[in-house]
Design a protein around this motif. Structure first.
Motif, PDB file in Angstrom:
ATOM      1  N   GLY A 208      -0.010  12.529  -0.711  1.00 28.42           N
ATOM      2  CA  GLY A 208      -0.628  11.613  -1.663  1.00 28.42           C
ATOM      3  C   GLY A 208       0.075  10.276  -1.738  1.00 28.42           C
ATOM      4  N   ASP A 209       1.407  10.307  -1.856  1.00 29.30           N
ATOM      5  CA  ASP A 209       2.124   9.051  -2.060  1.00 29.30           C
ATOM      6  C   ASP A 209       3.505   9.136  -1.421  1.00 29.30           C
ATOM      7  OD1 ASP A 209       3.959  10.313  -3.912  1.00 29.30           O
ATOM      8  OD2 ASP A 209       2.359  10.222  -5.412  1.00 29.30           O
ATOM      9  N   VAL A 210       4.256   8.049  -1.564  1.00 32.42           N
ATOM     10  CA  VAL A 210       5.530   7.938  -0.850  1.00 32.42           C
ATOM     11  C   VAL A 210       6.575   8.926  -1.377  1.00 32.42           C
ATOM     12  CG1 VAL A 210       6.309   5.979  -2.285  1.00 32.42           C
ATOM     13  CG2 VAL A 210       7.268   6.299  -0.019  1.00 32.42           C
ATOM     14  N   SER A 211       6.491   9.278  -2.659  1.00 31.68           N
ATOM     15  CA  SER A 211       7.444  10.237  -3.211  1.00 31.68           C
ATOM     16  C   SER A 211       7.204  11.620  -2.590  1.00 31.68           C
ATOM     17  CB  SER A 211       7.286  10.289  -4.742  1.00 31.68           C
ATOM     18  OG  SER A 211       8.185  11.200  -5.286  1.00 31.68           O
ATOM     19  N   ALA A 212       5.933  11.984  -2.461  1.00 29.81           N
ATOM     20  CA  ALA A 212       5.581  13.258  -1.810  1.00 29.81           C
ATOM     21  C   ALA A 212       5.964  13.226  -0.328  1.00 29.81           C
ATOM     22  CB  ALA A 212       4.088  13.523  -1.968  1.00 29.81           C
TER      23      ALA A 212
ATOM     24  N   GLY B 204       0.807  -1.223   0.000  1.00 30.75           N
ATOM     25  CA  GLY B 204       0.000   0.000   0.000  1.00 30.75           C
ATOM     26  C   GLY B 204       0.837   1.268   0.000  1.00 30.75           C
ATOM     27  N   VAL B 205       2.161   1.115   0.113  1.00 28.84           N
ATOM     28  CA  VAL B 205       3.057   2.281   0.087  1.00 28.84           C
ATOM     29  C   VAL B 205       4.038   2.151  -1.088  1.00 28.84           C
ATOM     30  CG1 VAL B 205       4.893   3.517   1.319  1.00 28.84           C
ATOM     31  CG2 VAL B 205       2.885   2.698   2.556  1.00 28.84           C
ATOM     32  N   LEU B 206       4.720   0.994  -1.134  1.00 22.55           N
ATOM     33  CA  LEU B 206       5.703   0.738  -2.193  1.00 22.55           C
ATOM     34  C   LEU B 206       5.132  -0.221  -3.237  1.00 22.55           C
ATOM     35  CD1 LEU B 206       8.779   0.210   0.161  1.00 22.55           C
ATOM     36  CD2 LEU B 206       8.138   2.315  -1.040  1.00 22.55           C
ATOM     37  N   LEU B 207       4.349  -1.189  -2.761  1.00 24.69           N
ATOM     38  CA  LEU B 207       3.760  -2.195  -3.645  1.00 24.69           C
ATOM     39  C   LEU B 207       2.261  -2.248  -3.408  1.00 24.69           C
ATOM     40  CD1 LEU B 207       6.127  -5.253  -2.893  1.00 24.69           C
ATOM     41  CD2 LEU B 207       6.535  -3.410  -4.521  1.00 24.69           C
TER      42      LEU B 207
ATOM     43  N   ASN C  31       2.495  -5.623  -7.688  1.00 24.87           N
ATOM     44  CA  ASN C  31       2.904  -4.498  -8.541  1.00 24.87           C
ATOM     45  C   ASN C  31       3.605  -3.398  -7.759  1.00 24.87           C
ATOM     46  OD1 ASN C  31       1.451  -5.839 -10.633  1.00 24.87           O
ATOM     47  ND2 ASN C  31      -0.440  -4.947  -9.800  1.00 24.87           N
ATOM     48  N   VAL C  32       4.662  -2.846  -8.369  1.00 24.56           N
ATOM     49  CA  VAL C  32       5.362  -1.710  -7.763  1.00 24.56           C
ATOM     50  C   VAL C  32       4.565  -0.444  -8.067  1.00 24.56           C
ATOM     51  CG1 VAL C  32       7.501  -0.384  -7.722  1.00 24.56           C
ATOM     52  CG2 VAL C  32       7.576  -2.839  -8.169  1.00 24.56           C
ATOM     53  N   LEU C  33       4.346   0.378  -7.052  1.00 19.61           N
ATOM     54  CA  LEU C  33       3.682   1.663  -7.276  1.00 19.61           C
ATOM     55  C   LEU C  33       4.719   2.631  -7.861  1.00 19.61           C
ATOM     56  CD1 LEU C  33       1.681   1.768  -3.937  1.00 19.61           C
ATOM     57  CD2 LEU C  33       0.686   1.612  -6.213  1.00 19.61           C
ATOM     58  N   GLN C  34       4.349   3.363  -8.896  1.00 20.12           N
ATOM     59  CA  GLN C  34       5.295   4.277  -9.561  1.00 20.12           C
ATOM     60  C   GLN C  34       5.976   5.250  -8.586  1.00 20.12           C
ATOM     61  OE1 GLN C  34       7.073   4.595 -12.366  1.00 20.12           O
ATOM     62  NE2 GLN C  34       6.150   2.600 -12.714  1.00 20.12           N
ATOM     63  N   PRO C  35       5.211   5.875  -7.671  1.00 17.83           N
ATOM     64  CA  PRO C  35       5.860   6.828  -6.744  1.00 17.83           C
ATOM     65  C   PRO C  35       6.962   6.175  -5.900  1.00 17.83           C
ATOM     66  CG  PRO C  35       3.464   7.018  -6.640  1.00 17.83           C
ATOM     67  CD  PRO C  35       3.744   5.819  -7.477  1.00 17.83           C
ATOM     68  N   ALA C  36       6.902   4.864  -5.745  1.00 18.30           N
ATOM     69  CA  ALA C  36       7.941   4.184  -4.961  1.00 18.30           C
ATOM     70  C   ALA C  36       9.283   4.270  -5.676  1.00 18.30           C
ATOM     71  CB  ALA C  36       7.547   2.727  -4.726  1.00 18.30           C
ATOM     72  N   LEU C  37       9.260   4.119  -6.993  1.00 19.85           N
ATOM     73  CA  LEU C  37      10.508   4.215  -7.760  1.00 19.85           C
ATOM     74  C   LEU C  37      11.072   5.634  -7.709  1.00 19.85           C
ATOM     75  CD1 LEU C  37       9.522   1.988 -10.829  1.00 19.85           C
ATOM     76  CD2 LEU C  37      10.903   1.347  -8.840  1.00 19.85           C
ATOM     77  N   GLU C  38      10.166   6.627  -7.810  1.00 21.57           N
ATOM     78  CA  GLU C  38      10.588   8.029  -7.671  1.00 21.57           C
ATOM     79  C   GLU C  38      11.196   8.278  -6.296  1.00 21.57           C
ATOM     80  OE1 GLU C  38       7.414  10.939  -8.319  1.00 21.57           O
ATOM     81  OE2 GLU C  38       6.771   9.665  -9.980  1.00 21.57           O
ATOM     82  N   ALA C  39      10.527   7.735  -5.279  1.00 24.52           N
ATOM     83  CA  ALA C  39      10.999   7.937  -3.898  1.00 24.52           C
ATOM     84  C   ALA C  39      12.406   7.369  -3.735  1.00 24.52           C
ATOM     85  CB  ALA C  39      10.037   7.270  -2.911  1.00 24.52           C
ATOM     86  N   MET C  40      12.627   6.178  -4.290  1.00 32.02           N
ATOM     87  CA  MET C  40      13.940   5.546  -4.143  1.00 32.02           C
ATOM     88  C   MET C  40      15.016   6.386  -4.824  1.00 32.02           C
ATOM     89  SD  MET C  40      13.563   2.941  -2.220  1.00 32.02           S
ATOM     90  CE  MET C  40      12.077   3.455  -1.365  1.00 32.02           C
ATOM     91  N   ARG C  41      14.675   6.993  -5.962  1.00 29.00           N
ATOM     92  CA  ARG C  41      15.672   7.828  -6.649  1.00 29.00           C
ATOM     93  C   ARG C  41      16.070   9.040  -5.799  1.00 29.00           C
ATOM     94  NH1 ARG C  41      13.055   6.018 -11.502  1.00 29.00           N
ATOM     95  NH2 ARG C  41      11.566   7.717 -11.471  1.00 29.00           N
ATOM     96  N   LYS C  42      15.149   9.469  -4.922  1.00 28.02           N
ATOM     97  CA  LYS C  42      15.451  10.626  -4.065  1.00 28.02           C
ATOM     98  C   LYS C  42      16.337  10.269  -2.873  1.00 28.02           C
ATOM     99  CE  LYS C  42      11.228  12.971  -5.399  1.00 28.02           C
ATOM    100  NZ  LYS C  42       9.812  13.207  -5.095  1.00 28.02           N
ATOM    101  N   ILE C  43      16.305   9.004  -2.481  1.00 30.08           N
ATOM    102  CA  ILE C  43      17.051   8.649  -1.249  1.00 30.08           C
ATOM    103  C   ILE C  43      18.144   7.612  -1.495  1.00 30.08           C
ATOM    104  CG2 ILE C  43      15.102   9.203   0.263  1.00 30.08           C
ATOM    105  CD1 ILE C  43      14.661   6.169   0.571  1.00 30.08           C
ATOM    106  N   TYR C  44      18.272   7.163  -2.749  1.00 27.05           N
ATOM    107  CA  TYR C  44      19.273   6.139  -3.057  1.00 27.05           C
ATOM    108  C   TYR C  44      20.108   6.618  -4.231  1.00 27.05           C
ATOM    109  CZ  TYR C  44      21.304   1.519  -3.891  1.00 27.05           C
ATOM    110  OH  TYR C  44      22.162   0.463  -4.029  1.00 27.05           O
TER     111      TYR C  44
END
Ligand SMILES: [Mg+2]
Length: 338
Positions: free
Chosen positions: A316-320, A12-15, A19-32
């Motif tokens: 809204g999502d994990v990236s935000a 419900g946050v990353l998956l 399925n991977v939620l798109q904002p999860a990939l964005e979030a990872m790019r911000k912290i990894y």
């Protein structure tokens, strides 16, 4: 400047389901950072389980295109590792799907028997059950769960697939003082009731279906209700998993270790991102003043409703959530300079 730490719920946050939620990939790019690894101490804290922390770490690494180490993963049953210190050589009954026998062995439970083994040994104990059965049974082979070696603890390690079978066998085990072979007569009140542990208390959780699904908390209610129909004294299970404190303490340990390795001020603020107000938000709010709860709207909690527990940050999502956390840290920094 002090750095934030992040703790992510998974479903419900990353998956969402597989399925991977798109904002999860964005979030990872911000912290990894592909070259340098994690920019901030990070942990993954889920009420799921049924596999070893190392396997979950591998799954997350593949899905999120980052390198997650097993030390960064806290599963619902991770706190049960601590129970093995006293129960390593005592018979215990396991309930749950997936590789819970393997997990229990890795944690150090050397005398574990699974409900499906009991069902295989005593088919008439669960006549309506048609779920797949283990071929070996340690009740008959080793005598675990007999009057000589009664079960001392029951560990529900994740949501079982056959609630009828497991509710029946767990209540049997509680009422008969840990004896699984049917040799303790009904009404023969047992002094020693095995301890009962559930790895999470979630009534509901979110997958890729349109409505939330029942979780282990619902199964726990069934077991408690059935037991109460037999005994005046209710059974007092221990529920691990969010919102209970144990997994948050484990998270603090892994974050502090990472901070030390990075040479930064440990645990300035821990941003806990989750989708379930009753688990993620309540748990983070209770975990201490340095925890900051962030509620997202990609899972159990939906936009337009009022959360049952108020988060520090609603996005809204994990990236935000990452943006909001980094913004808050910058504000803290400016305040500290003035
Ligand atoms: Mg969740």
């Amino acid at each position: 400047m002090r750095l934030p730490s992040f703790v992510f719920d998974i479903d419900g946050v990353l998956l969402r389901g597989p399925n991977v939620l798109q904002p999860a990939l964005e979030a990872m790019r911000k912290i990894y950072d592909d070259g340098g690894g994690w920019r901030y101490p990070t942990a993954f804290l889920t009420n799921g389980g049924g596999m070893l922390e190392s396997e979950k770490a591998k799954q997350l690494s593949e899905k999120l295109h980052v390198e997650v180490k097993s030390e960064q993963v806290i599963l619902s049953h991770s706190p049960m590792r601590g129970l093995a210190e006293t129960l390593s050589d005592r018979p215990v009954l396991l309930s749950g799907r997936g590789k819970v026998m393997e997990v229990a062995a890795a944690y150090g439970f050397n005398k574990a028997v699974h409900t499906s083994q009991v069902a295989a040994a005593f088919p008439s104990a669960v006549p309506f059950s048609s779920t797949q059965r283990y071929s070996r049974c340690l009740v008959s082979e080793e005598g675990y769960g007999t009057q000589k070696m009664p079960i001392e603890a029951i560990l529900v390690m994740n949501d079982p697939c056959d609630w009828y079978r497991d509710a029946q066998l767990i209540v049997d085990c509680l009422l008969s003082g840990g004896v699984l072979d049917g040799s303790v007569a009904e009404g023969n009140v047992q002094e020693k009731v095995p301890s009962l542990y559930f790895s999470n208390p979630d009534l509901l959780w979110a997958n890729d279906f349109g409505r939330s699904r029942y979780g282990q908390g619902a199964f726990g209610l069934i077991v408690e209700t059935l037991y109460k129909s037999h005994q005046a004294q209710p059974v007092k299970p221990v529920y691990f998993g969010k919102p209970n404190p144990q997994p948050y303490r484990l998270a603090e340990v892994t974050l502090a270790r990472q901070a030390k390795a990075m040479g930064i001020n440990a645990n300035a603020f821990i941003f806990a991102v989750g989708d379930n107000p009753a688990a993620d938000i309540l748990g983070a709010n209770r975990a201490g003043d340095h925890w900051v709860s962030c509620l997202v709207q990609t899972g159990v909690f939906k936009a337009g409703s009022e959360p049952s527990v108020k988060p520090s940050i609603l996005v809204g999502d994990v990236s935000a959530a990452i943006d909001a956390a980094l913004h808050r840290m910058r504000q803290e920094h400016w305040h500290s300079l003035r």
